[in-house]
Structure formats: structure tokens, C-alpha cells
Design a protein around this motif. Structure first.
Motif, mmCIF file in Angstrom:
data_model
loop_
_atom_site.group_PDB
_atom_site.id
_atom_site.type_symbol
_atom_site.label_atom_id
_atom_site.label_comp_id
_atom_site.label_asym_id
_atom_site.label_seq_id
_atom_site.Cartn_x
_atom_site.Cartn_y
_atom_site.Cartn_z
ATOM 1 N N UNK A 1 -12.015 19.582 -23.535
ATOM 2 C CA UNK A 1 -12.438 20.000 -21.989
ATOM 3 C C UNK A 1 -12.484 18.864 -20.947
ATOM 4 N N UNK A 2 -13.488 17.783 -21.576
ATOM 5 C CA UNK A 2 -13.770 16.624 -20.619
ATOM 6 C C UNK A 2 -12.432 15.949 -20.448
ATOM 7 N N UNK A 3 -11.359 16.002 -21.415
ATOM 8 C CA UNK A 3 -10.092 15.288 -21.128
ATOM 9 C C UNK A 3 -9.513 15.933 -20.148
ATOM 10 N N UNK A 4 -9.441 17.261 -20.027
ATOM 11 C CA UNK A 4 -8.998 18.244 -18.576
ATOM 12 C C UNK A 4 -9.459 17.634 -17.565
ATOM 13 N N UNK A 5 -10.844 17.441 -17.589
ATOM 14 C CA UNK A 5 -11.285 16.840 -16.250
ATOM 15 C C UNK A 5 -11.062 15.526 -16.008
ATOM 16 N N UNK A 6 -10.635 14.571 -16.832
ATOM 17 C CA UNK A 6 -10.113 13.314 -16.742
ATOM 18 C C UNK A 6 -8.890 13.479 -16.120
ATOM 19 N N UNK A 7 -7.949 14.307 -16.698
ATOM 20 C CA UNK A 7 -6.675 14.372 -16.100
ATOM 21 C C UNK A 7 -6.844 14.905 -14.420
ATOM 22 N N UNK A 8 -7.717 15.578 -14.271
ATOM 23 C CA UNK A 8 -7.790 16.192 -12.769
ATOM 24 C C UNK A 8 -8.361 15.318 -12.024
ATOM 25 N N UNK A 9 -9.112 14.115 -12.397
ATOM 26 C CA UNK A 9 -9.645 12.875 -11.806
ATOM 27 C C UNK A 9 -8.672 12.136 -11.489
ATOM 28 N N UNK A 10 -7.687 11.947 -12.538
ATOM 29 C CA UNK A 10 -6.464 11.026 -12.350
ATOM 30 C C UNK A 10 -5.590 11.362 -11.259
ATOM 31 N N UNK A 11 -5.265 12.660 -11.241
ATOM 32 C CA UNK A 11 -4.360 13.326 -10.589
ATOM 33 C C UNK A 11 -4.832 13.247 -9.119
ATOM 34 N N UNK A 12 -6.041 13.145 -8.725
ATOM 35 C CA UNK A 12 -6.421 13.087 -7.389
ATOM 36 C C UNK A 12 -6.444 11.642 -6.601
ATOM 37 N N UNK A 13 -6.815 10.686 -7.380
ATOM 38 C CA UNK A 13 -7.104 9.437 -6.654
ATOM 39 C C UNK A 13 -5.830 8.858 -5.649
ATOM 40 N N UNK A 14 -4.539 8.849 -6.470
ATOM 41 C CA UNK A 14 -3.663 7.983 -5.698
ATOM 42 C C UNK A 14 -3.353 8.540 -4.589
ATOM 43 N N UNK A 15 -3.085 9.808 -4.457
ATOM 44 C CA UNK A 15 -2.856 10.785 -3.377
ATOM 45 C C UNK A 15 -3.796 10.563 -2.191
ATOM 46 N N UNK A 16 -4.985 10.784 -2.594
ATOM 47 C CA UNK A 16 -6.177 10.808 -1.637
ATOM 48 C C UNK A 16 -6.289 9.466 -1.103
ATOM 49 N N UNK A 17 -6.059 8.141 -2.110
ATOM 50 C CA UNK A 17 -6.258 6.925 -1.381
ATOM 51 C C UNK A 17 -5.410 6.667 -0.380
ATOM 52 N N UNK A 18 -3.974 7.117 -0.556
ATOM 53 C CA UNK A 18 -2.937 6.809 0.257
ATOM 54 C C UNK A 18 -3.250 7.543 1.584
ATOM 55 N N UNK A 19 -3.618 8.964 1.577
ATOM 56 C CA UNK A 19 -3.946 9.741 2.832
ATOM 57 C C UNK A 19 -5.292 9.121 3.690
ATOM 58 N N UNK A 20 -6.200 8.715 2.833
ATOM 59 C CA UNK A 20 -7.382 7.964 3.450
ATOM 60 C C UNK A 20 -7.147 6.507 3.972
ATOM 61 N N UNK A 21 -6.064 5.809 3.612
ATOM 62 C CA UNK A 21 -5.691 4.608 4.037
ATOM 63 C C UNK A 21 -4.997 4.780 5.542
ATOM 64 N N UNK A 22 -3.965 5.812 5.423
ATOM 65 C CA UNK A 22 -3.461 6.249 6.883
ATOM 66 C C UNK A 22 -4.502 6.870 7.822
ATOM 67 N N UNK A 23 -5.118 7.835 7.321
ATOM 68 C CA UNK A 23 -6.356 8.477 8.102
ATOM 69 C C UNK A 23 -7.326 7.334 8.822
ATOM 70 N N UNK A 24 -7.654 6.359 8.125
ATOM 71 C CA UNK A 24 -8.542 5.360 8.545
ATOM 72 C C UNK A 24 -7.668 4.072 9.200
#
Length: 393
Positions: free
Chosen positions: A93-116
Motif C-alpha cells: 500500500x505504501x509502495x503504491x503511494x510512493x509511485x504516485x508521489x514519484x509520478x507527480x513531481x517531474x511534470x509538476x516541477x516543469x509546469x511550475x517552472x514555466x508558470x513562475x
């Protein structure tokens, strides 16, 4: 940026809840230090393995749907962890959560870089959202689990739903910008990738990660021993460790606006050494002061790691974001079972002593780094992305 920061907070709640659940796993299920830290490892290990893959994917294709989907996956894993009947199912269960966290950050950081618009302060605010999520996690876990035990864990899925909605609304308002900046064909940077500097930066962030996750996993139990307090005393220490990051992250962005990022990061690592020593060695309530200082020292360079990594790898920003914002953060969890095994064999204090030396190693790796020039986007789609961002804001 506000919606992206809210979404980031709702995802990083689930990085914080793993450590916050450890004392309750120990109390309700009778696990030892090594077994309890294995839960942290489960969340971190898969996240560490898959994070570069998600970064590489977002270098090539636009994947904006990852933001809400990964948020829901992170929440679902933590919600299930408290009601799983076996150790193996809890790890899954916590491994599933870790995969979710991993999938989120690269895309979100890129979008945030452009938005900022590439600003250090804007990335600092985005990172602040994640840090506030970390800070909220112990209080959220305590409010839910202290009342109904681990069987109340399904309520921990609520932030995931809120985060998915916030991310969805943000992407609706910036759909064109996210699509243009998420794919490698839309971001042609003017510059060469400096893998040597990026490797040294990543090594320093790994040192920071081991210190942070080591303290996150055991600080609650350690403070109970050192102060003679109960669950509230331990939860308060974990909250201070996470909340200090809010101050540190904002301060890091502002300091970088006045001084070079590399200089700020070096000083932060140097000042973290005596702060961690105080946490491990100073007894009594004064320990909380050193927890706060350690938190600030660990978080001042947090958002600067991300922009430095992106500028060292201007042609692979997705990969850079995945490593600096995700992989090197989660990889510290791999060391937690080692610390737990040492604590079982000796004492928790003995296990935490080596954490004092890691910021020194990080400083040595950073000592020869140069300040990179921010990449200049090529004409065409990237220029459109900047104008689109201004419109979206």
C-alpha cells in the motif's frame, strides 16, 4: 501558481504521513525499529526506481493528466495502509503511494517552472506548498489515527481528492502552457547539459535526503525518549521539523535573489551540521530549538536544488526535476532500515549520530560547483509558452 502549490501540498502530505504513521505501527502492531522503517523504505524504494522514468517520459511527451491521477494514487496507498491485515500488504500500500508521489513531481516541477517564468522565488512558493503538506501530515495523522486507531486511515484520502481537484482546475486554466512545456519538442533550450555538476549536486541532495528522512522516521520516537514526553511530544517534534521548512524554503528563494544560489546552498549545508548535532546530542526541551534550526537548514536549499538541476540539464528538465525534487528526496528512505537495524542492536541515539557527518559530505560535493546560467528558451513554442503563462496568470 497558487493552485499548483495547493496541489503540491496535497501530494507531499503523503510523503509526510509515512513517517508520521511509524509510531502508530510500532504501538498497535508491535513492530521493531527495523520493521517500522521498512515501511518508509517501501514508500521510498519504488519511488526512487520509477522517478527517473517519469522524468524521461515528461522530457518527451506532455503528460498533464499525471498530476491529478498521481495525487489520487498517493492518497489511496496511505488510506489502505492502516487497514491492511499483514505486513506485506502494508508495504504494498505504501509502495503504491510512493509511485504516485514519484509520478507527480517531474511534470509538476516543469509546469511550475514555466508558470513562475523561471524565477527562484516562484519555485520557492511552489516548493513551499509541498513543505506545508509535509508539515501538516503529523497533525493530520494524529487527528485521524489517535481517535480511531489505524483503522481510521481511509480518512487520510481526503487531501488526495482536494489535490486532484486543485490540479485539474490549474490544468484547465493553463492547458496550453502545460502542453507546450511538458514535451521535449516544445522546450529547446539553448545550452549544453553539464552532467558532472549535476552529479555532484545530486550527491549532495542525497546526503540531505538521508538526514531528513532519517530524522523524519525516528524523531518522534527519539524525542519521547529524550524528553520523557508521550505521543504529543513526539508529534510536536515532527511538526516542527516539517514546519521549519516553510520558513526555510521561502528564505532560500529570497536569498537566491540577492546572492548566488550555489553560495546559499553551501552555507545552508554548513550551518546544518551543528544543528543536527544539537538534535542528536542535546537533551531536554532545548532539543526542539535544534529541530527547528535543522529544518530551516535542510529546507533553505530545497527549491534551489530544483532550479540548479534544471539549469545544469537545460535539455532534460523533466529528468532534472525528477531527480532533484523526487528521486534524491525519496532515496534517503533506503537508509532508514539501516538506521533502524543499528537502533535495534544498540540505541536510537547511536543510530542517529552518523547523520551529523552527512551535511559535511554534501558541502564538500558542492564546494567546486559553479553557478549555472539559466537556460534561454529557443524561439517558437517556448516563447508562446511564456506569453501563454502570462495570460494564464
Amino acid at each position: 501558481m497558487t493552485l499548483l502549490s495547493v496541489g503540491h501540498a496535497c501530494v507531499d502530505v503523503y510523503q509526510g504521513t509515512v513517517a508520521a504513521l511509524v509510531p502508530f505501527f510500532v504501538a498497535e502492531r508491535g513492530w521493531g525499529y527495523a520493521a517500522a522503517s521498512g515501511v518508509v523504505l517501501a514508500a521510498s524504494l519504488l519511488s526512487s526506481v520509477v522517478q527517473p522514468s517519469f522524468g524521461a517520459l515528461t522530457d518527451r511527451w506532455a503528460l498533464p493528466w499525471l498530476l491529478p491521477v498521481s495525487t489520487l494514487a498517493a492518497g489511496a496507498g496511505i488510506a489502505l495502509s492502516g487497514v491492511c491485515g499483514s505486513y506485506r500488504l502494508t508495504l504494498a500500500a505504501v509502495a503504491l503511494s510512493g509511485i504516485g508521489v514519484a509520478a507527480y513531481h517531474p511534470e509538476a516541477a516543469r509546469v511550475a517552472r514555466v508558470a513562475g517564468r523561471g524565477g527562484h522565488t516562484a519555485m520557492g512558493w511552489f516548493s513551499l506548498g509541498g513543505n506545508l503538506g509535509f508539515a501538516t501530515a503529523p497533525l493530520l495523522v494524529w487527528a485521524v489515527v489517535a481517535v480511531d486507531g489505524l483503522r481510521g486511515s481511509p480518512l487520510l484520502a481526503v487531501p488526495a481528492v482536494a489535490g486532484a481537484v486543485a490540479s485539474g482546475v490549474a490544468l484547465r486554466g493553463t492547458r496550453r502552457v502545460a502542453a507546450e512545456t511538458a514535451g521535449g519538442s516544445a522546450r529547446v533550450a539553448d545550452g549544453r547539459d553539464d552532467w558532472g555538476s549535476f552529479a555532484r549536486l545530486s550527491g549532495a541532495v542525497v546526503c540531505r535526503s538521508v538526514v531528513f528522512l532519517g530524522l523524519s522516521t525516528f524523531i518522534s520516537l527519539y524525542v519521547r525518549q529524550r524528553t520523557g514526553g508521550g505521543a504529543v511530544a513526539g508529534t510536536a517534534a515532527l511538526f516542527v521539523l516539517y514546519l521549519g521548512g516553510a520558513v526555510g524554503t521561502v528564505a532560500g528563494g529570497r536569498l537566491a535573489a540577492r546572492f548566488r544560489r550555489v553560495t546559499v546552498v553551501r552555507w545552508a549545508y554548513a550551518l546544518t551540521v551543528p544543528a543536527v548535532a544539537g538534535v542528536v546530542l542535546v537533551p531536554g526541551p532545548a532539543l526542539y530549538v535544534f529541530v527547528a534550526l535543522t529544518s530551516a537548514g535542510l529546507y533553505v536549499p530545497f527549491s534551489l536544488h530544483v532550479t540548479l538541476g534544471q539549469d545544469y540539464l537545460p535539455r532534460r528538465m523533466g529528468t532534472a526535476s525528477g531527480v532533484t525534487l523526487g528521486l534524491t528526496v525519496s532515496v534517503g528512505g533506503i537508509a532508514s532500515p539501516v538506521l533502524g537495524a543499528v537502533a535495534d542492536a544498540t540505541s536510537l541515539r547511536t543510530a542517529l549520530v552518523p547523520l551529523i557527518a552527512l551535511p559535511v559530505i554534501g558541502w564538500l560535493l558542492l564546494r567546486t560547483l559553479r553557478e549555472p546560467e539559466p537556460p534561454r528558451a529557443a524561439e517558437g513554442p517556448a516563447t508562446t509558452a511564456r506569453s501563454g503563462t502570462a495570460t494564464a496568470r
